[in-house]
Design a protein around this motif. Sequence first.
Motif, PDB file in Angstrom:
ATOM      1  N   UNK A 272     -22.352 -91.641 -42.638  1.00 44.84           N
ATOM      2  CA  UNK A 272     -21.755 -90.609 -43.491  1.00 44.84           C
ATOM      3  C   UNK A 272     -21.195 -89.451 -42.677  1.00 44.84           C
ATOM      4  N   UNK A 273     -21.853 -89.111 -41.578  1.00 43.83           N
ATOM      5  CA  UNK A 273     -21.367 -88.030 -40.716  1.00 43.83           C
ATOM      6  C   UNK A 273     -20.003 -88.376 -40.132  1.00 43.83           C
ATOM      7  N   UNK A 274     -19.859 -89.590 -39.643  1.00 41.41           N
ATOM      8  CA  UNK A 274     -18.580 -90.008 -39.062  1.00 41.41           C
ATOM      9  C   UNK A 274     -17.482 -89.993 -40.117  1.00 41.41           C
ATOM     10  N   UNK A 275     -17.777 -90.561 -41.281  1.00 45.84           N
ATOM     11  CA  UNK A 275     -16.773 -90.607 -42.356  1.00 45.84           C
ATOM     12  C   UNK A 275     -16.408 -89.200 -42.820  1.00 45.84           C
ATOM     13  N   UNK A 276     -17.409 -88.347 -43.026  1.00 48.04           N
ATOM     14  CA  UNK A 276     -17.159 -86.981 -43.502  1.00 48.04           C
ATOM     15  C   UNK A 276     -16.377 -86.186 -42.463  1.00 48.04           C
ATOM     16  N   UNK A 277     -16.725 -86.358 -41.203  1.00 47.67           N
ATOM     17  CA  UNK A 277     -16.024 -85.630 -40.138  1.00 47.67           C
ATOM     18  C   UNK A 277     -14.548 -86.055 -40.062  1.00 47.67           C
TER      19      UNK A 277
ATOM     20  N   UNK B  20     -19.571 -67.674 -35.504  1.00 45.34           N
ATOM     21  CA  UNK B  20     -19.141 -67.813 -34.106  1.00 45.34           C
ATOM     22  C   UNK B  20     -17.649 -68.118 -33.986  1.00 45.34           C
ATOM     23  N   UNK B  21     -17.116 -68.897 -34.900  1.00 49.73           N
ATOM     24  CA  UNK B  21     -15.703 -69.283 -34.810  1.00 49.73           C
ATOM     25  C   UNK B  21     -14.796 -68.369 -35.623  1.00 49.73           C
ATOM     26  N   UNK B  22     -15.379 -67.519 -36.442  1.00 53.60           N
ATOM     27  CA  UNK B  22     -14.616 -66.631 -37.332  1.00 53.60           C
ATOM     28  C   UNK B  22     -13.691 -67.430 -38.247  1.00 53.60           C
ATOM     29  N   UNK B  23     -14.128 -68.649 -38.594  1.00 55.76           N
ATOM     30  CA  UNK B  23     -13.307 -69.554 -39.387  1.00 55.76           C
ATOM     31  C   UNK B  23     -13.766 -69.567 -40.841  1.00 55.76           C
ATOM     32  N   UNK B  24     -12.807 -69.639 -41.724  1.00 52.18           N
ATOM     33  CA  UNK B  24     -13.085 -69.754 -43.157  1.00 52.18           C
ATOM     34  C   UNK B  24     -12.635 -71.109 -43.702  1.00 52.18           C
ATOM     35  N   UNK B  25     -12.128 -71.990 -42.832  1.00 56.11           N
ATOM     36  CA  UNK B  25     -11.621 -73.280 -43.305  1.00 56.11           C
ATOM     37  C   UNK B  25     -12.754 -74.194 -43.758  1.00 56.11           C
ATOM     38  N   UNK B  26     -12.398 -75.199 -44.517  1.00 51.76           N
ATOM     39  CA  UNK B  26     -13.376 -76.152 -45.042  1.00 51.76           C
ATOM     40  C   UNK B  26     -14.041 -76.909 -43.892  1.00 51.76           C
ATOM     41  N   UNK B  27     -15.332 -77.166 -44.064  1.00 49.78           N
ATOM     42  CA  UNK B  27     -16.103 -77.880 -43.053  1.00 49.78           C
ATOM     43  C   UNK B  27     -16.720 -79.136 -43.657  1.00 49.78           C
ATOM     44  N   UNK B  28     -16.902 -80.134 -42.824  1.00 49.81           N
ATOM     45  CA  UNK B  28     -17.682 -81.299 -43.212  1.00 49.81           C
ATOM     46  C   UNK B  28     -19.157 -80.894 -43.126  1.00 49.81           C
ATOM     47  N   UNK B  29     -19.875 -81.002 -44.207  1.00 48.66           N
ATOM     48  CA  UNK B  29     -21.271 -80.559 -44.265  1.00 48.66           C
ATOM     49  C   UNK B  29     -22.217 -81.562 -43.605  1.00 48.66           C
TER      50      UNK B  29
END
Length: 128
Positions: free
Chosen positions: A13-18, A97-106
Motif C-alpha cells: 500500500x505504501x508503494x501504491x500510495x506513494x 520542515x519542508x514548509x509544504x502544504x501540498x497533498x501527501x501520501x499518508x
Amino acid sequence: MINYIFLLILLILTIIDHLYFKIPNIIVLPAIALGIYLTRNWLSALIMFLVTAYIYKNEWWRGGDVKLMCLIGAFLGFKAIYVLLGTLFLISTHRWRTKSKEALAVTPFSLLASLPFIIHSVIIGTRG
C-alpha cells in the motif's frame, strides 16, 4: 506470521500510495477483513475508522486514509491509536520542515509509525 502479513500489506500500500496517491479498495478492504479474522480486533478497527472518519470529514485526509487506519486497527488492536498519533506527528513534522502544504501520501508515514509495534511484536513473538 500475522506481523509479516501486515508488514507486506503495508509495504504494498505504501508503494501504491506513494506512486499514485491511491489506496485501492481491492487490496485494503480484503486486508481489513483478513486482519479482523486473524486477530479478532474488530472493535479497534471500528474505533480507528470512526476517529479517522472525523479527520476525513474535516477534509484533512481522503477516504483511503480512513480505511488504512481501520486496517491498522484490525492488525494492531488499540496500539493503532499510537500509530495514528505518530502518523499525524510525522506528517506535521514533514510539513513544518519542508514548509509544504501540498497533498501527501499518508501510508508511508503510517508505515514508519507502525514499525516499532511490528518489530516489537516480532521480537517478543506475539501475534499483534
